[in-house]
Design an enzyme around this catalytic site. Structure first.
Site, PDB file in Angstrom:
ATOM      1  N   ARG A  92       0.813  -1.223   0.000  1.00  0.00           N
ATOM      2  CA  ARG A  92       0.000   0.000   0.000  1.00  0.00           C
ATOM      3  C   ARG A  92       0.848   1.277   0.000  1.00  0.00           C
ATOM      4  O   ARG A  92       0.309   2.373   0.182  1.00  0.00           O
ATOM      5  CB  ARG A  92      -0.923  -0.001   1.233  1.00  0.00           C
ATOM      6  CG  ARG A  92      -1.898  -1.166   1.248  1.00  0.00           C
ATOM      7  CD  ARG A  92      -2.714  -1.188   2.535  1.00  0.00           C
ATOM      8  NE  ARG A  92      -3.414  -2.449   2.716  1.00  0.00           N
ATOM      9  CZ  ARG A  92      -4.631  -2.709   2.226  1.00  0.00           C
ATOM     10  NH1 ARG A  92      -5.279  -1.810   1.533  1.00  0.00           N
ATOM     11  NH2 ARG A  92      -5.198  -3.889   2.444  1.00  0.00           N
ATOM     12  N   TYR A  99       3.620  -4.280  -6.953  1.00  0.00           N
ATOM     13  CA  TYR A  99       2.947  -3.421  -5.977  1.00  0.00           C
ATOM     14  C   TYR A  99       2.930  -1.968  -6.439  1.00  0.00           C
ATOM     15  O   TYR A  99       3.927  -1.450  -6.949  1.00  0.00           O
ATOM     16  CB  TYR A  99       3.608  -3.534  -4.595  1.00  0.00           C
ATOM     17  CG  TYR A  99       3.286  -4.839  -3.896  1.00  0.00           C
ATOM     18  CD1 TYR A  99       2.298  -5.701  -4.368  1.00  0.00           C
ATOM     19  CD2 TYR A  99       3.977  -5.230  -2.742  1.00  0.00           C
ATOM     20  CE1 TYR A  99       2.007  -6.900  -3.734  1.00  0.00           C
ATOM     21  CE2 TYR A  99       3.688  -6.428  -2.096  1.00  0.00           C
ATOM     22  CZ  TYR A  99       2.705  -7.255  -2.611  1.00  0.00           C
ATOM     23  OH  TYR A  99       2.413  -8.447  -1.976  1.00  0.00           O
ATOM     24  N   LYS A 156      -4.508 -10.139 -17.773  1.00  0.00           N
ATOM     25  CA  LYS A 156      -3.671 -10.470 -16.606  1.00  0.00           C
ATOM     26  C   LYS A 156      -3.335 -11.964 -16.659  1.00  0.00           C
ATOM     27  O   LYS A 156      -4.222 -12.782 -16.938  1.00  0.00           O
ATOM     28  CB  LYS A 156      -4.453 -10.149 -15.332  1.00  0.00           C
ATOM     29  CG  LYS A 156      -3.703 -10.379 -14.045  1.00  0.00           C
ATOM     30  CD  LYS A 156      -4.585 -10.010 -12.861  1.00  0.00           C
ATOM     31  CE  LYS A 156      -3.881 -10.225 -11.539  1.00  0.00           C
ATOM     32  NZ  LYS A 156      -4.797  -9.981 -10.388  1.00  0.00           N
ATOM     33  N   SER A 183       4.135 -18.357  -2.706  1.00  0.00           N
ATOM     34  CA  SER A 183       3.055 -17.627  -2.056  1.00  0.00           C
ATOM     35  C   SER A 183       1.729 -18.111  -2.630  1.00  0.00           C
ATOM     36  O   SER A 183       1.628 -18.328  -3.849  1.00  0.00           O
ATOM     37  CB  SER A 183       3.240 -16.120  -2.295  1.00  0.00           C
ATOM     38  OG  SER A 183       2.198 -15.399  -1.679  1.00  0.00           O
ATOM     39  N   GLN A 196       3.921 -17.847   1.651  1.00  0.00           N
ATOM     40  CA  GLN A 196       3.222 -16.660   2.180  1.00  0.00           C
ATOM     41  C   GLN A 196       1.754 -16.753   1.756  1.00  0.00           C
ATOM     42  O   GLN A 196       1.449 -16.780   0.566  1.00  0.00           O
ATOM     43  CB  GLN A 196       3.868 -15.381   1.633  1.00  0.00           C
ATOM     44  CG  GLN A 196       3.243 -14.137   2.243  1.00  0.00           C
ATOM     45  CD  GLN A 196       3.842 -12.833   1.727  1.00  0.00           C
ATOM     46  OE1 GLN A 196       3.146 -12.001   1.171  1.00  0.00           O
ATOM     47  NE2 GLN A 196       5.130 -12.651   1.924  1.00  0.00           N
TER      48      GLN A 196
HETATM   49  N1  LIG Z   1       1.446 -12.711  -1.188  1.00  0.00           N
HETATM   50  C1  LIG Z   1       0.310 -12.127  -1.517  1.00  0.00           C
HETATM   51  O1  LIG Z   1      -0.442 -12.600  -2.405  1.00  0.00           O
HETATM   52  C2  LIG Z   1      -0.095 -10.891  -0.802  1.00  0.00           C
HETATM   53  C3  LIG Z   1      -1.394 -10.373  -0.970  1.00  0.00           C
HETATM   54  C4  LIG Z   1      -1.730  -9.216  -0.262  1.00  0.00           C
HETATM   55  C5  LIG Z   1      -0.794  -8.621   0.593  1.00  0.00           C
HETATM   56  N2  LIG Z   1       0.462  -9.160   0.716  1.00  0.00           N
HETATM   57  C6  LIG Z   1       1.468  -8.558   1.623  1.00  0.00           C
HETATM   58  O2  LIG Z   1       0.863  -8.370   2.883  1.00  0.00           O
HETATM   59  C7  LIG Z   1       1.048  -7.030   3.287  1.00  0.00           C
HETATM   60  C8  LIG Z   1      -0.030  -6.607   4.219  1.00  0.00           C
HETATM   61  O3  LIG Z   1      -1.295  -6.653   3.559  1.00  0.00           O
HETATM   62  P1  LIG Z   1      -2.429  -5.664   4.041  1.00  0.00           P
HETATM   63  O4  LIG Z   1      -1.983  -4.274   3.841  1.00  0.00           O
HETATM   64  O5  LIG Z   1      -3.713  -6.104   3.433  1.00  0.00           O
HETATM   65  O6  LIG Z   1      -2.378  -5.995   5.626  1.00  0.00           O
HETATM   66  P2  LIG Z   1      -3.280  -5.625   6.865  1.00  0.00           P
HETATM   67  O7  LIG Z   1      -2.329  -5.191   7.917  1.00  0.00           O
HETATM   68  O8  LIG Z   1      -4.202  -6.757   7.110  1.00  0.00           O
HETATM   69  O9  LIG Z   1      -4.197  -4.423   6.389  1.00  0.00           O
HETATM   70  C9  LIG Z   1      -3.737  -3.107   6.305  1.00  0.00           C
HETATM   71  C10 LIG Z   1      -4.963  -2.235   6.109  1.00  0.00           C
HETATM   72  O10 LIG Z   1      -5.721  -2.260   7.315  1.00  0.00           O
HETATM   73  C11 LIG Z   1      -5.910  -0.961   7.794  1.00  0.00           C
HETATM   74  N3  LIG Z   1      -5.810  -0.973   9.255  1.00  0.00           N
HETATM   75  C12 LIG Z   1      -4.767  -1.413  10.001  1.00  0.00           C
HETATM   76  N4  LIG Z   1      -5.037  -1.258  11.313  1.00  0.00           N
HETATM   77  C13 LIG Z   1      -6.238  -0.695  11.382  1.00  0.00           C
HETATM   78  C14 LIG Z   1      -7.054  -0.286  12.469  1.00  0.00           C
HETATM   79  N5  LIG Z   1      -6.652  -0.426  13.740  1.00  0.00           N
HETATM   80  N6  LIG Z   1      -8.270   0.247  12.196  1.00  0.00           N
HETATM   81  C15 LIG Z   1      -8.666   0.393  10.913  1.00  0.00           C
HETATM   82  N7  LIG Z   1      -7.938   0.035   9.835  1.00  0.00           N
HETATM   83  C16 LIG Z   1      -6.730  -0.515  10.066  1.00  0.00           C
HETATM   84  C17 LIG Z   1      -4.773  -0.143   7.204  1.00  0.00           C
HETATM   85  O11 LIG Z   1      -5.163   1.214   7.106  1.00  0.00           O
HETATM   86  P3  LIG Z   1      -4.097   2.370   7.556  1.00  0.00           P
HETATM   87  O12 LIG Z   1      -3.039   2.360   6.522  1.00  0.00           O
HETATM   88  O13 LIG Z   1      -4.940   3.602   7.546  1.00  0.00           O
HETATM   89  O14 LIG Z   1      -3.610   1.995   8.921  1.00  0.00           O
HETATM   90  C18 LIG Z   1      -4.593  -0.793   5.850  1.00  0.00           C
HETATM   91  O15 LIG Z   1      -5.506  -0.254   4.898  1.00  0.00           O
HETATM   92  C19 LIG Z   1       1.155  -6.264   1.969  1.00  0.00           C
HETATM   93  O16 LIG Z   1       1.806  -5.001   2.122  1.00  0.00           O
HETATM   94  C20 LIG Z   1       1.960  -7.204   1.150  1.00  0.00           C
HETATM   95  O17 LIG Z   1       3.331  -7.061   1.471  1.00  0.00           O
HETATM   96  C21 LIG Z   1       0.821 -10.271   0.045  1.00  0.00           C
END
Ligand SMILES: NC(=O)c1ccc[n+]([C@@H]2O[C@H](COP(=O)([O-])OP(=O)(O)OC[C@H]3O[C@@H](n4cnc5c(N)ncnc54)[C@H](OP(=O)(O)O)[C@@H]3O)[C@@H](O)[C@H]2O)c1
Length: 300
Positions: A22, A55, A99, A160, A182
């Site tokens: 993000r 990303y 895609k 992953s 992952q």
């Molecule tokens: N391997 C794969 O296929 C795959 C797929 C998806 C992701 N990923 C990896 O996983 C990482 C994390 O994914 P993710 O960003 O979806 O993780 P996440 O930590 O589950 O979600 C983050 C989101 O939740 C929000 N959030 C966090 N704490 C909060 C709270 N207390 N209240 C309200 N909203 C909250 C954040 O907003 P704020 O920014 O406003 O805090 C952000 O939009 C990615 O950066 C990537 O590296 C990998």
């Protein structure tokens, strides 16, 4: 912060990983703000950063890389993960009609070279095949991955979103071990705990990285499951002098498989608090209390 060894590769990750999916969504994508997030992680011992070529529509690695270029001492303080094989329809690749996934040797080699250039780095600590490719030639992909380790461009290899049949096919054609899978794991997405994925990972020595450990924020939304969880997460947060998001991370980290959550907040105050999740103990009964609140029923 606890460290996790990835097999016998010599690579050591922090238990909590910061994901940069993000990064480009942040209103402030300045190098100074990227650096502030990196520093806030490093101060807590969160030294592992999770990237992928795609990303931010192919922009996040370069955004992050600007901070590394500005201060070359940063690179040695961290471990870098990247991924490849998803080919997006994007202005970056105007010829693409659809895609698709690409695990050909040429595609993997080129993607790693681009990631390294964008990240101003000589080496990735871990490379993951991002998603299982139904068109994969396992012998070709396995040889390409092995060659990346042999050349020193990548230290460790993983996958992953793979099921056990996907990684076992690939592993059969490789000399180096796959050491990570992952996958999506959080209170709203619990399938890996029961569908054999997490069990097979432990059998085969693949460490578990959990993406979207807070369900991408949906844990704080209005779905019935999120609403059922809210009072319990709040109560446990109060008992631990903490916050609901950290309790949800602790739920994953308390599992015996040694899960590494990959967190994705852009909010610097939330980043600053992350390591507090490591201090919360979730005992067996509380673990199932959260599971049951999420599923809406007691276990059979
Ligand atoms: N391997 C794969 O296929 C795959 C797929 C998806 C992701 N990923 C990896 O996983 C990482 C994390 O994914 P993710 O960003 O979806 O993780 P996440 O930590 O589950 O979600 C983050 C989101 O939740 C929000 N959030 C966090 N704490 C909060 C709270 N207390 N209240 C309200 N909203 C909250 C954040 O907003 P704020 O920014 O406003 O805090 C952000 O939009 C990615 O950066 C990537 O590296 C990998």
């Amino acid at each position: 912060m606890e460290k996790v060894q990835l097999g016998n590769t010599g690579v050591e990750f922090s238990r909590l990983v910061y994901g940069v999916w993000r990064l480009a969504d942040d209103a402030d994508t300045s190098v100074a703000n990227v650096r502030a997030k990196i520093d806030t992680c490093l101060e807590q011992g969160i030294t592992t950063f999770d990237h992928a070529d795609i990303y931010g529509d192919y922009r996040c690695e370069a955004l992050f890389g600007q901070a590394l270029a500005a201060d070359p001492t940063l690179r040695q303080q961290m471990q870098l993960v990247s991924k490849c094989d998803i080919a997006l329809v994007s202005d970056t690749f105007p010829g693409r009609r659809v895609k698709y996934y690409d695990t050909s040797a040429a595609y993997i080699r080129n993607s790693v070279d681009t990631s390294l250039a964008n990240l101003h780095s000589e080496q990735l600590d871990l490379l993951l095949i991002h998603r299982p490719d139904p068109f994969m030639d396992a012998a070709e992909t396995g040889a390409a991955l092995d060659a990346l380790v042999d050349s020193g461009k990548v230290r460790a290899l993983g996958v992953s979103n793979f099921m056990h049949w996907d990684w076992r096919l690939l592993q059969q054609h490789m000399k180096h071990r796959l050491v990570v899978n992952q996958i999506e794991m959080n209170l709203l997405q619990r399938e890996a705990f029961t569908d054999g994925t997490l069990a097979s990972m432990q059998l085969d020595g693949l460490a578990a990285m959990a993406w979207s450990p807070l369900a991408g924020g949906a844990l704080f939304g209005d779905s019935p499951a999120a609403q059922r969880l809210r009072p319990l997460l709040r109560r446990l947060a109060e008992q631990n002098n903490s916050s609901p998001d950290l309790v949800a991370l602790a739920w994953l980290m308390s599992h015996p498989a040694g899960i590494m959550p990959v967190v994705g907040t852009n909010n610097i105050e939330r980043v600053r608090a992350l390591s507090g999740a490591c201090d919360i103990r979730i005992d067996r009964e509380t673990w199932f209390e959260l599971w049951s609140a999420a599923s809406g029923q007691e276990v059979p």
